[in-house]
Write a protein that holds these residues in place. Structure first.
Motif, PDB file in Angstrom:
ATOM      1  N   ARG A   4      65.870  14.514  15.145  1.00 29.40           N
ATOM      2  CA  ARG A   4      65.316  15.380  14.097  1.00 29.40           C
ATOM      3  C   ARG A   4      65.900  16.784  14.189  1.00 29.40           C
ATOM      4  O   ARG A   4      66.316  17.360  13.191  1.00 29.40           O
ATOM      5  CB  ARG A   4      63.796  15.438  14.184  1.00 29.40           C
ATOM      6  CG  ARG A   4      63.173  16.385  13.134  1.00 29.40           C
ATOM      7  CD  ARG A   4      61.667  16.495  13.302  1.00 29.40           C
ATOM      8  NE  ARG A   4      60.987  15.287  12.942  1.00 29.40           N
ATOM      9  CZ  ARG A   4      60.669  14.926  11.700  1.00 29.40           C
ATOM     10  NH1 ARG A   4      61.012  15.708  10.695  1.00 29.40           N
ATOM     11  NH2 ARG A   4      60.032  13.811  11.477  1.00 29.40           N
TER      12      ARG A   4
ATOM     13  N   ALA B 197      68.253  18.456  11.380  1.00 30.42           N
ATOM     14  CA  ALA B 197      67.766  19.690  10.750  1.00 30.42           C
ATOM     15  C   ALA B 197      68.795  20.805  10.884  1.00 30.42           C
ATOM     16  O   ALA B 197      69.011  21.581   9.945  1.00 30.42           O
ATOM     17  CB  ALA B 197      66.432  20.111  11.379  1.00 30.42           C
TER      18      ALA B 197
ATOM     19  N   ILE C 229      64.929  15.713   5.498  1.00 27.93           N
ATOM     20  CA  ILE C 229      64.856  15.356   6.922  1.00 27.93           C
ATOM     21  C   ILE C 229      63.613  14.519   7.218  1.00 27.93           C
ATOM     22  O   ILE C 229      63.687  13.544   7.961  1.00 27.93           O
ATOM     23  CB  ILE C 229      64.901  16.613   7.818  1.00 27.93           C
ATOM     24  CG1 ILE C 229      66.201  17.389   7.586  1.00 27.93           C
ATOM     25  CG2 ILE C 229      64.758  16.234   9.289  1.00 27.93           C
ATOM     26  CD1 ILE C 229      67.479  16.600   7.816  1.00 27.93           C
TER      27      ILE C 229
END
Length: 150
Positions: free
Chosen positions: A57, A61, A27
């Motif tokens: 993000r 994730a 990530i």
């Protein structure tokens, strides 16, 4: 004689780095490829919309934690539209899942990249799962050697 870099090859390098970081479930590496702006956006093949770097993000994730991030993305047909400062890739992809027994998901993905501070950065990704009928036609044409969109 000096060798000159071709500007749009660097954009392809960013796309390849995207595929690599997805495969590695990285990530941080993936987010390093994005433009550093709040207008960045990502529409996942599941239909999730994320706007802004922090939201992207968090969404990626969550996909990675749930093993929903593909183990590999294989570009099958790539169309490139470029202009000074912007490159758009329209790509038919096979998303191979982390379960090796699961069939790949066929996805159309559009990547918009902008040239920022000497580097190509991702500004927008829009992925859509291909309908089964379209995916089957796509695969049949690929097998017959006609190309994906012939």
């Amino acid at each position: 004689m000096p060798r000159f870099a071709r500007l749009f090859e660097a954009a392809a390098d960013t796309l390849n780095a995207y595929y690599q970081t997805v495969a590695e479930n990285d990530i941080d590496g993936l987010m390093a490829l994005w433009i550093d702006e709040d207008f960045a956006s990502f529409i996942d093949a599941s239909g999730s919309h994320w706007h802004g770097i922090d939201s992207i993000r968090a969404g990626l994730a969550q996909l990675a934690a749930g093993q929903a991030l593909p183990a590999a993305v294989e570009p099958l047909d790539v169309r490139v539209y470029d202009s000074l400062g912007t490159v758009v890739y329209a790509v038919a992809e096979a998303h191979r899942l982390r379960d090796p027994l699961a069939p790949p998901r066929m996805v159309y993905t559009t990547y918009v990249m902008v040239h920022e501070r000497g580097e190509w950065r991702i500004a927008h990704v829009h992925a859509s799962t291909m309908p089964n009928e379209t995916a089957n036609e796509f695969v049949a044409k690929m097998r017959q050697g006609q190309g994906a969109l012939h």
